[in-house]
Design a protein around this motif. Structure first.
Motif, mmCIF file in Angstrom:
data_model
loop_
_atom_site.group_PDB
_atom_site.id
_atom_site.type_symbol
_atom_site.label_atom_id
_atom_site.label_comp_id
_atom_site.label_asym_id
_atom_site.label_seq_id
_atom_site.Cartn_x
_atom_site.Cartn_y
_atom_site.Cartn_z
ATOM 1 N N ALA A 610 -10.870 -31.061 26.442
ATOM 2 C CA ALA A 610 -9.714 -31.836 26.891
ATOM 3 C C ALA A 610 -9.841 -33.305 26.555
ATOM 4 O O ALA A 610 -8.839 -33.994 26.317
ATOM 5 C CB ALA A 610 -9.531 -31.645 28.402
ATOM 6 N N ASP A 611 -11.077 -33.800 26.519
ATOM 7 C CA ASP A 611 -11.295 -35.212 26.219
ATOM 8 C C ASP A 611 -11.329 -35.497 24.717
ATOM 9 O O ASP A 611 -11.598 -36.622 24.295
ATOM 10 C CB ASP A 611 -12.582 -35.710 26.871
ATOM 11 N N GLY A 612 -11.057 -34.465 23.903
ATOM 12 C CA GLY A 612 -11.040 -34.646 22.453
ATOM 13 C C GLY A 612 -12.366 -34.405 21.767
ATOM 14 O O GLY A 612 -12.440 -34.405 20.548
ATOM 15 N N LYS A 613 -13.429 -34.196 22.540
ATOM 16 C CA LYS A 613 -14.750 -33.972 21.948
ATOM 17 C C LYS A 613 -14.811 -32.590 21.311
ATOM 18 O O LYS A 613 -14.406 -31.594 21.910
ATOM 19 C CB LYS A 613 -15.832 -34.114 23.011
ATOM 20 N N LYS A 614 -15.352 -32.546 20.083
ATOM 21 C CA LYS A 614 -15.428 -31.295 19.338
ATOM 22 C C LYS A 614 -16.824 -30.692 19.421
ATOM 23 O O LYS A 614 -17.815 -31.399 19.287
ATOM 24 C CB LYS A 614 -15.046 -31.520 17.873
ATOM 25 N N THR A 615 -16.860 -29.391 19.643
ATOM 26 C CA THR A 615 -18.103 -28.635 19.570
ATOM 27 C C THR A 615 -18.048 -27.794 18.311
ATOM 28 O O THR A 615 -17.180 -26.922 18.175
ATOM 29 C CB THR A 615 -18.282 -27.726 20.797
ATOM 30 N N TRP A 616 -18.963 -28.065 17.375
ATOM 31 C CA TRP A 616 -18.939 -27.393 16.084
ATOM 32 C C TRP A 616 -19.690 -26.073 16.163
ATOM 33 O O TRP A 616 -20.759 -25.984 16.765
ATOM 34 C CB TRP A 616 -19.534 -28.295 15.008
ATOM 35 N N ILE A 617 -19.122 -25.047 15.550
ATOM 36 C CA ILE A 617 -19.661 -23.691 15.629
ATOM 37 C C ILE A 617 -20.084 -23.248 14.237
ATOM 38 O O ILE A 617 -19.326 -23.387 13.264
ATOM 39 C CB ILE A 617 -18.607 -22.732 16.202
ATOM 40 N N ASN A 618 -21.292 -22.698 14.136
ATOM 41 C CA ASN A 618 -21.803 -22.285 12.837
ATOM 42 C C ASN A 618 -20.974 -21.129 12.272
ATOM 43 O O ASN A 618 -20.595 -20.218 13.009
ATOM 44 C CB ASN A 618 -23.268 -21.864 12.952
ATOM 45 N N PRO A 619 -20.667 -21.178 10.965
ATOM 46 C CA PRO A 619 -19.878 -20.108 10.351
ATOM 47 C C PRO A 619 -20.459 -18.715 10.571
ATOM 48 O O PRO A 619 -19.706 -17.722 10.602
ATOM 49 C CB PRO A 619 -19.865 -20.491 8.870
ATOM 50 N N ALA A 620 -21.782 -18.610 10.716
ATOM 51 C CA ALA A 620 -22.395 -17.299 10.935
ATOM 52 C C ALA A 620 -21.993 -16.701 12.274
ATOM 53 O O ALA A 620 -22.110 -15.481 12.475
ATOM 54 C CB ALA A 620 -23.919 -17.426 10.860
#
Length: 891
Positions: A610-620
């Motif tokens: 909600a605060d705009g922070k992104k959590t990146w997820i590995n393609p695997a």
């Protein structure tokens, strides 16, 4: 031969053989042509990434190919082991930087060996070891004595909590990236190398590097930034010392409406002594960054000093302002501002209501004014009629003059200089100041001297001793190296050698009095600027370099990312020239050929809070939903099944969590497959979009190759090839083989397009799959094909090639084999295929004898069934034969 292709077993066997035989140990041999191939060495971060794999595979392909040409090849490896990341990791893991670094080197060494790179491991170096950095300390002390090293106060980004200088990229929104403290712009003593003394040579010698990419040379030319200009003086009201400025546009001198100085300039500091508001502004400006690029993009801010400069020609007062876009470390720390003809000056003048005076009429303006003049002087009664003709031209002129016009042109509003062009005005104004002794022509460079001081711990100690009587004294050569202690308590707040007075305490080598050591360390670019030369003299404990350096240098092929185009490559060129002038090497440049490989990229996925922070997820960890055409339309997390956002395709990085672990790829597919895909997926200087299905495709290709050779070998020894006894299909396959040898050799050696070389080999194997090798000569041709394919693939997939060669030729060592020779006789054709066009449009193809006459070719084309159908009895007006290519019939 084992039935199934087993990469793990096969690759371990090949690597053990190479290590036992010391297959890649390089020994100087003046009687052989040398070839020095080098990839930029890695930082020991703990794990290889796919960028490493690609970089080092490119180098290995080139090295192995050059070895097959009979050259004496050196391909070394080492670790660029000093630097801030080790300190950060030490803090995070509660360990010592040295311990963390050495453990990572050991792990990465294993990974590199798993990939089968043909390195001379006996020459391995690590820049954090005293036996390496002692020599750069020695060179530094010699440069001190020659006057090429000096110490002066320099404005830097200072983190008051971490007590260290920060690079510009480590300042985030005005705060230290690690401590979060508000960063100050502070002036502290720093050591510098006089790279500017070599600026002209560094610029000129770029023209002697035809093997370098033009974009890299252009970036270096721009960074060096040679300019010809005039340094002149402005007198300052109430001051004895004049204000010096440098300008490349003396033709705009009559347009100066203010002078801007840096916040640290003595005039600004003096004016602030009794002006609290100005003092507060200067203090605030001191907290901004010091990068020139940051200055250009930042909001322009300033404050008047309350004093005037005197225009050196008109004698009129010109206000002096302190401005945040002027840096004390660049030029004189002062600029003459011409807002009419400089965009930065215009922005500042507009903001603060300063005068804008136009003194240059550009060619575009002159053309519009000439067109307006042709309309004549309009009377009041004519204005209504002819005004419409003037209005568009006037609008264009106003648009041109709405901002700063930076083009050269003719001087206006400049008194005696009106009507002169740029060159004429430059010469006339320069002559005036030179005659008066208040100015002179100067060649200036954008390049600044290299500040090599760092206040961090994990680096090479600067070999200087400070004495109250003798000032700064170089450490005597017989006392080198000054060793950095590795067994230290490291908190990250302050360098252990700065916190330990015992380490710094020493005696002066000149007077014998009490003295202290320098506790700053070298910029880590220092180590990477000469490592290529040390590989040549790796085991000499008496000299930095010896005669072996002249055998191996310059590096014949250097490989690395284009992101190193400026600093590393420029510093390495500079360092090489320093070593040359010390008599250590003879050549002028370190790298003959430069290949800048593209990035390895992959898709990204993330979730946004909600605060705009992104959590990146590995393609695997992502499952894709695809449409009927196979395009991804949605993505879900493989664990929880919840949606994730499909991002763009970006460079593999930890920050985007889109990396692929090379170790996992090797475990699953084998090193040869990873190497093959890295070379096949894109040309080396293009970005490589990593696709798992592409890796699987390369694995299938190697399995097919293995089966093909296995089936061939299982039928027993092949007969001797008798070229005269070959039938047409056998000749055709052999012709394709030798065409492929020629192409692959050119792709490896000249073009450096490994992807097209691999594609050509794949096409050859497709032809093999259609080939009937039932008789003896068919099997003989296949033997030649399989041997040549094994040799051609050896640079890219050396492990499987090592084993296939043993199966095809017994116990022969593949590394002793030369590149296969092209048989010119095999390339001759009994017949050729010609395209048949009618009125320029393709209508058929015909097979004709290679020595067919033009009349017979035309007769055969006219007799072709498809051609007859299109002609349909229409007379042929013209017949054109392009030998070996086409027939065109005009009807």
């Amino acid at each position: 031969m084992q039935e199934h292709y087993s990469p793990a077993e096969l690759e371990a066997g090949a690597q053990a053989y190479w290590e036992t035989q010391q297959s890649f140990k390089a020994v100087e041999d003046p009687g052989r042509e040398k070839y020095y191939c080098l990839s930029m060495f890695p930082y020991p971060s703990g794990k290889l990434h796919m960028g490493h794999v690609r970089n080092y595979t490119i180098g290995d392909v080139i090295s192995r190919y050059q070895r097959m040409l009979g050259k004496n090849v050196l391909q070394p490896i080492g670790f660029d082991a000093f630097g801030l990341p080790a300190e950060n990791a030490a803090i995070a893991n509660n360990t010592q930087p040295a311990k963390w670094t050495y453990a990572n080197m050991e792990y990465m060494r294993v990974q590199l060996k798993r990939l089968g790179f043909a390195y001379d491991w006996s020459r391995e170096l690590a820049t954090c070891r005293p036996e390496y950095y002692r020599w750069e300390q020695l060179l530094f002390t010699r440069l001190m004595k020659k006057g090429l090293v000096y110490r002066k106060d320099s404005v830097v980004n200072w983190d008051p909590i971490d007590q260290t200088v920060l690079a510009n990229e480590q300042v985030v929104d005005g705060r230290g990236w690690r401590s979060g403290a508000v960063v100050e712009r502070r002036s502290i003593p720093q050591w510098f190398l006089k790279i500017t003394a070599y600026a002209q040579e560094l610029l000129d010698d770029l023209d002697r590097l035809p093997g370098w990419p033009e974009p890299v040379k252009t970036m270096q030319r721009n960074w060096i930034g040679r300019s010809e200009g005039l340094e002149l003086q402005f007198q300052v009201s109430g001051e004895a010392e004049p204000l010096r400025v440098y300008t490349t546009r003396p033709d705009t001198l009559m347009g100066v409406t203010y002078v801007a100085v840096a916040a640290e300039h003595p005039l600004a500091q003096k004016a602030a002594a009794d002006n609290p508001a100005l003092a507060a502004f200067l203090q605030d400006a001191a907290r901004s960054g010091v990068a020139e690029a940051d200055m250009e993009t930042a909001e322009k801010r300033g404050m008047a000093l309350g004093i005037d400069a005197i225009h050196p020609i008109t004698g009129e007062p010109v206000p002096i302002w302190a401005a945040n876009f002027v840096l004390m470390g660049y030029g004189t720390g002062a600029v003459m501002a011409v807002p009419g003809h400089d965009e930065r000056d215009f922005e500042f003048a507009t903001k603060y209501g300063l005068p804008i005076k136009r003194v240059i009429c550009t060619p575009a303006e002159a053309e519009l004014e000439a067109r307006l003049a042709t309309l004549g002087d309009l009377s009041d009664e004519d204005d209504a009629v002819e005004g419409s003709a003037k209005q568009p031209l006037l609008a264009q002129l106003r648009a041109l003059q709405a901002g700063a016009t930076t083009d050269h042109g003719t001087l206006i509003n400049s008194g005696e200089y009106d009507g002169l062009d740029f060159r004429q005005a430059f010469d006339a104004i320069a002559a005036r100041f030179e005659a008066a002794g208040t100015g002179s022509r100067r060649v200036n460079f954008r390049l600044r001297d290299w500040g090599v001081s760092r206040q961090r711990y994990w680096g090479c100690p600067i070999p200087v001793i400070y004495c109250a009587h003798c000032d700064a004294v170089p450490v005597p050569e017989d006392q080198l190296p000054v060793v950095l202690p590795e067994d230290v308590a490291f908190t990250g707040v302050q360098s252990p050698i700065k916190a330990d007075p015992e380490w710094a305490r020493t005696t002066c080598p000149q007077c014998g009095g009490l003295a202290t050591r320098e506790t700053d360390t070298f910029d880590t670019f220092f180590e990477s600027s000469w490592y290529f030369a040390r590989y040549a003299s790796h085991d000499n404990d008496r000299q930095m370099l010896d005669e072996r350096a002249d055998y191996w240098l310059p590096v014949d092929q250097y490989i690395g990312g284009i992101e190193h185009a400026i600093l590393h490559l420029l510093y390495a060129r500079f360092f090489h020239k320093l070593m040359r002038d010390e008599g250590m090497v003879r050549c002028d440049e370190p790298f003959t050929q430069l290949l800048t490989q593209g990035m390895v990229i992959k898709e990204t996925y993330y979730r946004e809070a909600a605060d705009g922070k992104k959590t990146w997820i590995n393609p695997a960890d992502v499952v894709l939903d695809r449409d009927a055409k196979g395009q991804p339309v949605a993505a879900r997390h493989a664990v929880d099944g919840e949606p994730v956002v499909i991002g763009g395709v970006e460079k593999m990085s930890k920050s985007k969590n889109n990396g692929v672990d090379p170790q996992a790829m090797i475990e699953q597919y084998g090193a040869d497959t990873v190497r093959l895909y890295s070379m096949f997926a894109a040309p080396p200087d293009y970005s490589l979009d990593w696709k798992e299905e592409g890796v699987e495709g390369m694995a299938r290709f190697l399995r097919r190759l293995w089966r093909g050779v296995q089936q061939h070998v299982a039928r027993g020894p092949a007969p001797t090839l008798d070229v005269a006894a070959l039938n047409a299909p056998q000749k055709a396959l052999r012709r394709l083989l030798h065409e492929t040898i020629a192409k692959v050799g050119d792709d490896y050696g000249r073009r450096r397009t490994f992807n097209t070389a691999i594609a050509a080999i794949m096409e050859l194997l497709n032809a093999v799959a259609r080939f009937d090798a039932a008789d003896d000569q068919g099997r003989a041709v296949l033997q030649e094909v399989w041997e040549a394919v094994t040799l051609m693939l050896n640079p890219v997939t050396p492990h499987i090639a090592h084993q296939l060669w043993r199966e095809l030729r017994g116990s022969d060592d593949l590394l002793a084999q030369r590149w296969p020779q092209v048989d010119a006789g095999a390339l001759t054709r009994d017949s050729v295929t010609l395209v048949v066009q009618i009125n320029g449009k393709l209508r058929s193809k015909i097979e004709v004898a290679a020595d067919a006459t033009q009349d017979s070719i035309i007769a055969q084309a006219l007799a072709d069934e498809a051609v007859q159908r299109f002609i349909n009895g229409t007379p042929v007006k013209k017949q054109i034969v392009v030998p070996g290519k086409l027939v065109n019939l005009v009807i």
